[in-house]
Design an enzyme around this catalytic site. Structure first.
Site, PDB file in Angstrom:
ATOM      1  N   GLY A 649       0.832  -1.435   0.096  1.00  0.00           N
ATOM      2  CA  GLY A 649       0.066  -0.216  -0.063  1.00  0.00           C
ATOM      3  C   GLY A 649       1.066   0.987  -0.047  1.00  0.00           C
ATOM      4  O   GLY A 649       0.818   1.993  -0.249  1.00  0.00           O
ATOM      5  N   GLU A 650       2.648   0.977   0.378  1.00  0.00           N
ATOM      6  CA  GLU A 650       2.693   2.366   0.972  1.00  0.00           C
ATOM      7  C   GLU A 650       3.212   2.610  -0.688  1.00  0.00           C
ATOM      8  O   GLU A 650       3.640   1.854  -1.483  1.00  0.00           O
ATOM      9  CB  GLU A 650       4.338   2.256   1.759  1.00  0.00           C
ATOM     10  CG  GLU A 650       3.914   1.778   2.874  1.00  0.00           C
ATOM     11  CD  GLU A 650       5.018   1.489   3.744  1.00  0.00           C
ATOM     12  OE1 GLU A 650       6.255   2.310   2.998  1.00  0.00           O
ATOM     13  OE2 GLU A 650       4.991   0.972   4.742  1.00  0.00           O
ATOM     14  N   SER A 651       3.325   4.270  -0.856  1.00  0.00           N
ATOM     15  CA  SER A 651       3.802   4.684  -2.789  1.00  0.00           C
ATOM     16  C   SER A 651       4.936   4.302  -2.761  1.00  0.00           C
ATOM     17  O   SER A 651       5.566   3.440  -3.993  1.00  0.00           O
ATOM     18  CB  SER A 651       3.608   6.437  -2.828  1.00  0.00           C
ATOM     19  OG  SER A 651       4.601   6.453  -1.681  1.00  0.00           O
ATOM     20  N   ILE A 654       5.648   0.736  -4.020  1.00  0.00           N
ATOM     21  CA  ILE A 654       4.906   0.022  -4.680  1.00  0.00           C
ATOM     22  C   ILE A 654       5.608   1.084  -6.106  1.00  0.00           C
ATOM     23  O   ILE A 654       5.654   0.395  -7.120  1.00  0.00           O
ATOM     24  CB  ILE A 654       3.139   1.358  -4.954  1.00  0.00           C
ATOM     25  CG1 ILE A 654       1.929   0.646  -4.284  1.00  0.00           C
ATOM     26  CG2 ILE A 654       3.823   1.574  -6.509  1.00  0.00           C
ATOM     27  CD1 ILE A 654       1.030   1.912  -4.346  1.00  0.00           C
TER      28      ILE A 654
END
Length: 1432
Positions: A649-651, A654
């Site tokens: 979920g962390e940018s 990703i």
């Protein structure tokens, strides 16, 4: 580049013979061939002309014509010309083989092509062509225009034109067209057809099929039948086609079918209302460039073969292509989707696969169609709600599996995962009909003997594949369980599949010689587990070890995954400990662990890959490099990539993940992307689009224009093509990218991206392993499915009522037992036995008199009983704890009186003796109808007391009711069942059981017998204990070669019985006599156990006195029998001690003494069985009989004689010792000891109150002391003999004479005379040896003192005259002997005292005159000395 000519043998309806002119005629009783053909042609011309005359157009012109040759139509003229010429052909000058078939075919063809003729005329012309073709007049071997004629017919029929008059006649013409097309393909002349012609025929036929949808039912059915037959005809010849390079050639195209339009046969409305067939898109319409066009046309005109087969098959596959049908899925739009066309296509595909068979694999293009397009469509249609479609799909896959499974490894896995496993279970939303069809299909697969073995070898043992075997086996087991519902056909169907798998394993066992024990699979060092390869996938000696190793790795990976899901660090450490990961972790090994291990927590994997740690980043890049994105669309690649883990979920995470993906994608499939940054931006954009389109919280959705606008200038500053972005946009909109795959989502759906990935993997996956009919992997497979299988079969057996289902279950039980025994899976076999025993109803706690009748009426109980004992007889080798349950069943049958008489007998039983003559042997019931009255009641005690009590109770039994016919029938069935069980064979053949199994059955018998009680047991308990003991003894005797395994347990059990029983009963009787029987039977064969066996007989000595007294005579008889049979085998003192102890006890028993002495006599008579080991023991036993007052005196005398005669043995052994050399001194001690024990025993008997025995004993003792020639007795031993034997007996006899009653000891004078003679004789005989002793003086004084006492003894108040006379005489002889040997002389000193003085001191007290008589010169001095003594 050409193809081999296709040679096709015509499919004939009748038998024809080939005539000399090259055409065929009927084989039997037909006229000349040329006349036949001429007549056929003439007849058909007449038929066509007759129909034409009916029409006003043709008949009117003909009737009004003045000149036939001018006015008549060309069609009529050609027919009439043919009729005039037909009979002039076929003779010797013009044989039919030289005539072009077009000559007599063209007139009919012209009518078919003419748009002026009506339907009736066209129909008759087509019938004529059909007749000529079916009679097979056209022979391609003649080479005279046959090809042109066939081409002419094909072109004419496929472009047939006729006037429509009514729908019925139109349908008739269409049916005739289909008939002719079918006849063309069936005739032998079809071999000259080209690929184009065959495609045209099929295309035309299908257009008729489609057009028939608006016509009558008959035409619809007939057209489909012909279409199906055409496909069958074409594919049946695929095996005859040589392999050609079809993949590189252009293929002829069958025009595409638009399901939403009317097409096929176009009705062209001319001015006269005619109809013609128009074929669109056949041949070159779709061929590309000119060079390719020329090459394709060349293929089209060649004799038909692979190109047309490939095109036809491709056409059939297109009919079931869901994407071509507007995206309508048969699983999601069941109502709107018409199952008619795909079902028709599937049936034709099934026929094509059936007939093409293994030949398909020879043609790469055809195989490629099956691997990709066909299987993709089959998986889609497999989810159809239509049971008919699903059934057909499963039939096709089964055919493909049988013929092409080596080429369809991953496709087969996908079909089972996405279709069978999904539809066969209701929890995934499948209807009952779908479940039933899917289960039927699975059962059909299971009936393929090696199917499950291949599933296990190829999938369960492959780390990249699912555990297909395990999933299918679990599905069958669970589906067979009737949970909270009655037994249904689905349960029975699943049971059939389960048993088919088990029986397949059992059949493979029959092909193997020995069991294959798996070797150790422990990994000793690290090696990349994803790179394991097999040297030869076709050789079992290589692939068996390979798949086992791979399965071991897969199991360890699964365990590692479980550890990883709980704690990633510990999971990796576990894998390092098992050598699946290196000691020092490297990125590639961890990446491959994530990529190829099922069951990992995708959230944890995503977090690990997205971590900023340097090692995690390296793992991420290695992970991305495990994917193959070559020539793959970006969205497809992204789908595959994100399916393997959950996107964090962390940018930042990703970002790292998508960078790795973009780098790998750009490296393999750059396409229009200029750099990896473009791929990265576009991948981000796709994920954002995916979230926008499929997140319900987003109300305003991104449009196509928005998406295109968002991705401007991302390709190195330039825009990507609009079409490219549009395609990506709609792909994401239609099919969501799952960025958060659910754990355990069930069975996956086959999406296009997954299919693309599957096809790529199929090119790299390991070869498909074809299993031999040998049980290489069955042990591993069976270990997985045995528990659920036994449980499932047991539950069905419990619920079932029909005999057929019950028999099927029993077959399954027996197959499970066979496999368990072969692979030595003892625990599995024990579980099976426990389950089966519950169904026999014999273990029920309730006991009623109607048990036998109920058992006979219960088929389930009888089948279970037969199965239990069948397993025990066949596979008892591997039964362990299950013997207890089997024995419980046997005991219940015993209580019911149903066991055969031989159950408790051993293989070498005393069959020649009646039962009552053998002590301890019980009478067992026989199985006959005459015993029906007693079978319903518990069995009575069978021992000696039991039989006596039965006799006493005969008069008190109450009369019983006569059994009914139903009861008789039930009893008969019961008896038949027991007979089939062969229970006696279990114990008789126990000698073949494995050692562990044998020990378990013995322990089970001991356990079932229970511990004996000091007080009397209940009759039932005692009867059970007796029966168990009988069985235990029988097993012991049947296993004499392995008595060492059983003896300790048997001995302890018998010892418990003997020591715990205080009263006489059948149990102790059986124990004692069973023990004796064991010894009797086993002594001749087991020398190493002789001592142990005989030592066990001492248990008899521990019997309670009352019990021992009751059985003493019989025990003695058995011991005597044992001695007579086995005396030569008893070597040790331990063994003889047991024998003689038992015999000695009998000496004073009134009934047993005679038999006991018989045994002693047998042993000691003439020294036949005397040995140094038993000598002392036998002497002691003989002494007991000599001293015993039981019986006649003669027996005691005989016992003394036996003891005396035994001196011969001592003499013999002494001689043997002297010849033995170095061992002589050691062994001589044994001789000395035996002699001493002998004379000591005789000394005791010399004190017997009975005169005859006492005197005989003294005589016997004298013989043993005097007659010792050859026996070396040292002087020291003689000194000991004088002290403990001779002197003692003289003293004891003197005491008896003086102090005991004369009534008890009669005539003691004679005994004393013999005793003193014994003293004198022995001393004189051994004088020389005794003189050398230091204690000689003491010994000599002992002799003198006892002579002195005897001379002075008084009996009845006066001295004995005999002794008064005898003693001086005996003393004189001794003195003379001493004088002669120089022992007695004046002034000789020994031991400090003067022997001379001491001697004469005592002699003068006995006989004063002896000195003068022996030493005359010394008389005066002796007198003087005597006077001095008197004076003092």
């Amino acid at each position: 580049m050409g193809f081999a000519r296709l040679e096709i043998n015509p499919i004939e309806e009748e038998s024809y013979d080939v005539a000399e002119d090259g055409w065929k005629a009927p084989a039997s009783g037909a006229p000349a061939a040329r006349a036949d053909l001429a007549c056929v042609i003439c007849s058909e011309v007449s038929a066509v002309l007759a129909v034409m005359r009916r029409n006003v157009r043709w008949g009117g012109r003909y009737a009004s014509a003045a000149d036939d040759h001018i006015i008549e139509h060309s069609l009529i003229l050609s027919l009439k010309l043919l009729r005039r010429q037909v009979f002039s052909c076929g003779d010797g000058r013009r044989p039919w083989s030289t005539i072009d078939p077009s000559v007599y075919i063209r007139p009919f063809v012209d009518i078919v092509r003419s748009d002026e003729t009506g339907a009736p005329i066209t129909s008759v012309a087509l019938s004529s062509l059909y007749k000529i073709l079916t009679l097979d007049f056209l022979d391609p071997a003649s080479g005279t225009g046959v090809a042109d004629a066939m081409h002419l017919v094909v072109e004419a029929v496929t472009s047939c034109r006729f006037e429509v008059t009514d729908s019925a006649s139109e349908e008739a013409v269409l049916m005739k067209i289909l008939q002719v097309l079918h006849a063309i393909m069936r005739s032998r002349a079809s071999a000259v057809l080209s690929n184009q012609h065959v495609c045209t025929i099929v295309n035309t036929c299908y257009r008729v099929v489609h057009q028939a949808a608006t016509k009558g039912e008959l035409l619809q059915r007939f057209s489909r039948h012909i279409m199906h037959e055409l496909v069958r005809c074409i594919f049946s010849h695929l095996a005859d086609v040589q392999d050609g390079d079809a993949s590189s050639s252009l293929k002829p195209k069958i025009s595409a079918v638009d399901m939403d339009q009317a097409f096929g046969i176009a009705q062209v409305e001319n001015g006269n209302g005619s109809v013609k067939l128009e074929n669109k898109g056949v041949g070159g319409d779709e061929i590309g460039t000119e060079p390719e066009q020329k090459h394709g046309m060349k293929i089209m005109v060649e004799p038909y073969g692979v190109p047309c087969v490939v095109e036809i098959f491709h056409f059939l596959c297109s009919l079931i292509n869901v994407q071509d049908q507007g995206g309508r899925s048969p699983a999601t739009n069941q109502v709107a989707f018409d199952e008619d066309v795909p079902l028709f296509a599937l049936s034709m595909i099934n026929s094509a696969v059936e007939l093409g068979g293994p030949s398909i694999s020879k043609h790469p293009k055809l195989l490629s169609l099956i691997q990709d397009e066909l299987f993709r469509n089959l998986i889609q249609f497999g989810l159809s709600m239509s049971p008919v479609i699903l059934s057909t799909v499963c039939s096709i896959v089964l055919n493909l599996y049988r013929h092409l499974r080596t080429k369809l490894k991953l496709q087969v896995e996908a079909f089972f995962s996405c279709v069978i496993l999904r539809l066969a279970q209701s929890r995934y939303g499948a209807s009952y009909q779908q479940q039933e069809v899917a289960m039927e299909a699975l059962v059909d697969f299971c009936r393929q003997k090696n199917f499950m073995a291949e599933m296990y070898a190829n999938f369960d043992c492959d780390i990249t594949c699912s555990n297909m075997f395990e999933e299918l086996a679990n599905l069958l087991s669970k589906s067979a369980f009737p949970i909270n519902c009655p037994l249904s056909s689905m349960h029975v169907l699943a049971l059939d599949g389960l048993i088919a798998v088990i029986e397949g394993m059992a059949d493979r066992i029959g092909n193997a010689s020995t069991s294959l024990e798996p070797s150790s699979l422990e990994l000793q060092e690290y090696s990349p587990f994803w790179a394991v390869r097999c040297e030869d996938y076709s050789a079992p000696e290589y692939w068996v070890k390979f798949v086992r190793r791979r399965k071991y790795i897969k199991r360890r990976l699964m365990i590692g995954a479980d550890h990883f899901n709980r704690d990633p660090k510990k999971g990796l450490e576990f894998l390092q400990g098992t050598h699946l990961l290196p000691e020092k972790l490297d990125p590639q090994s961890v990446a491959c662990f994530f990529r190829f291990t099922a069951g990992l927590d995708k959230n944890l994997v995503g977090d690990f890959l997205g971590n900023h740690d340097e090692f995690c980043v390296q793992v991420l890049h290695e992970f991305a490099w495990t994917f193959d994105f070559q020539d793959m669309n970006l969205d497809t690649a992204l789908r595959l990539f994100l399916e393997t883990f959950r996107l964090p979920g962390e940018s930042q995470k990703i970002q790292r993940v998508l960078e790795a993906f973009s780098e790998r994608y750009y490296e393999q499939s750059p396409q229009i992307l200029v750099d990896k940054d473009a791929a990265l931006v576009l991948a981000y954009s796709l994920i954002m689009l995916n979230t926008d389109q499929h997140n319900v919280q987003v109300k305003k959705k991104m449009t196509e224009e928005d998406f295109i606008r968002n991705n401007r200038h991302i390709n190195g500053g330039n825009d990507l093509p609009r079409e490219f972005l549009t395609e990506l946009y709609y792909s994401i909109c239609r099919n969501e990218i799952r960025t958060a795959p659910e754990q355990g989502f069930g069975f996956m759906e086959m999406s296009p991206s997954r299919w693309i990935d599957l096809m790529r993997k199929s090119k790299k996956t390991s070869p498909y392993i074809v299993c031999d009919p040998l049980p290489y992997l069955d042990r591993d497979m069976f270990a997985i499915m045995s528990g659920p299988t036994i449980a499932a079969i047991s539950v069905v057996f419990d619920y079932a009522e029909h005999e057929e289902v019950l028999s099927t279950c029993v077959d399954g039980f027996l197959a499970v037992a066979k496999i368990s025994a072969y692979h030595h899976l003892e625990d599995v076999l024990d579980d099976l036995v426990v389950s089966l025993c519950k169904f026999t109803t014999l273990l029920n706690s309730s006991f009623v008199e109607e048990t036998v009748t109920a058992f006979g009426d219960d088929i389930k109980a009888r089948l279970a009983t037969e199965a239990v004992f069948s397993i025990a007889n066949r596979y008892g080798d591997c039964i362990r704890t299950g013997w207890r349950n089997i024995l419980d069943c046997i005991l219940r049958l015993h209580k019911l009186g149903l066991l055969p008489a031989r159950v408790a007998s051993d293989a070498t039983d005393d069959s020649e003796l009646p039962a009552d003559s053998v002590p301890g042997k019980s009478v067992t019931s026989s199985l006959s109808i005459s015993h029906i009255h007693s079978m319903s009641h518990p069995r009575r005690s069978s021992g000696l007391m039991g039989r006596f009590s039965q006799l006493l109770s005969l008069d008190t039994e109450e009369p019983r009711l006569q059994p009914s016919e139903q009861q008789l029938a039930a009893h008969q069935r019961t008896l038949q069942t027991i007979q089939k069980c062969r229970i006696d064979s279990i114990f008789i053949e126990s000698k073949f059981l494995h050692a562990d199994s044998l020990m378990q059955i013995a322990r089970a018998l001991i356990w079932a017998a229970g511990r004996p009680q000091k007080v009397s047991n209940s009759p039932d308990d005692e009867d059970t204990a007796v029966f168990c003991l009988e069985l235990l003894i029988a097993i012991t005797l049947n296993n004499r070669d392995r008595i060492g395994l059983l003896w300790q347990g048997v001995y302890e059990h018998i010892a418990n019985i003997v020591q715990s029983t205080m009263l006489r009963c059948a149990l102790v009787e059986k124990a004692v006599f069973g023990l004796l029987k064991i010894c009797q039977r086993l002594l001749p064969y087991k020398e190493n156990l002789t001592d142990e066996l005989l030592l066990s007989l001492q248990l008899v000595l521990k019997l309670d006195a009352r019990v021992a007294d009751a059985y003493c005579e019989n025990i003695t008889q058995e011991v005597t029998r044992l001695v007579k049979a086995n005396a030569a085998h008893i070597k040790s003192q331990i063994g003889w001690r047991s024998i003689t102890s038992l015999l000695s006890i009998t000496a004073r028993h009134p009934e047993a003494s005679e038999v006991g002495f018989e045994a002693i006599l047998f042993i000691m008579s003439e020294g036949a069985h005397l040995s140094p080991a038993n000598y002392v023991l036998c002497i002691e036993a003989a002494r007991q009989f000599a001293e015993s007052r039981v019986g006649l005196t003669d027996r005691a005398v005989r016992a003394l004689d036996l003891m005396t005669e035994s001196m011969n043995c001592i003499a013999r052994w002494s001689n043997e010792i002297r010849e033995g050399g170095a061992e002589a001194e050691k062994n001589s001690e044994g001789i000395k000891e035996m002699w001493l024990r002998l004379v000591q025993s005789l000394r005791k008997i010399c004190l017997d109150q009975r005169e005859e025995i006492r005197n005989h004993a003294v005589v016997s003792l004298q013989r043993c002391l005097v007659d010792i020639d050859g026996v070396c007795i040292p002087p020291s031993t003689w000194s000991q003999a004088f002290d403990v034997v001779i002197f003692d007996i003289l003293d004891d006899l003197l005491d008896c004479a003086q102090n005991q009653s004369q009534k008890e000891y009669r005539n003691m004078e004679g005994t004393l005379v013999q005793a003193v003679k014994l003293l004198s004789k022995v001393f004189m005989q051994q004088l020389q040896e005794l003189f050398g002793l230091s204690s000689f003086c003491k010994l000599w004084l002992g002799v003198l003192s006892r002579m002195e006492k005897y001379k002075k003894v008084k009996m009845r108040g006066k001295r004995s005259d005999k002794l008064q006379e005898l003693i001086p005489e005996l003393l004189k002889n001794i003195l003379i002997a001493m004088k002669s040997k120089g022992i007695l002389a004046k002034r000789s000193t020994i031991g400090g005292d003067s022997l001379w003085d001491l001697t004469w001191f005592h002699v003068n007290n006995i006989a004063p005159s002896l000195q003068g008589e022996v030493f005359p010169g010394e008389e005066t001095e002796q007198l003087r000395s005597g006077d001095q003594s008197d004076g003092q």
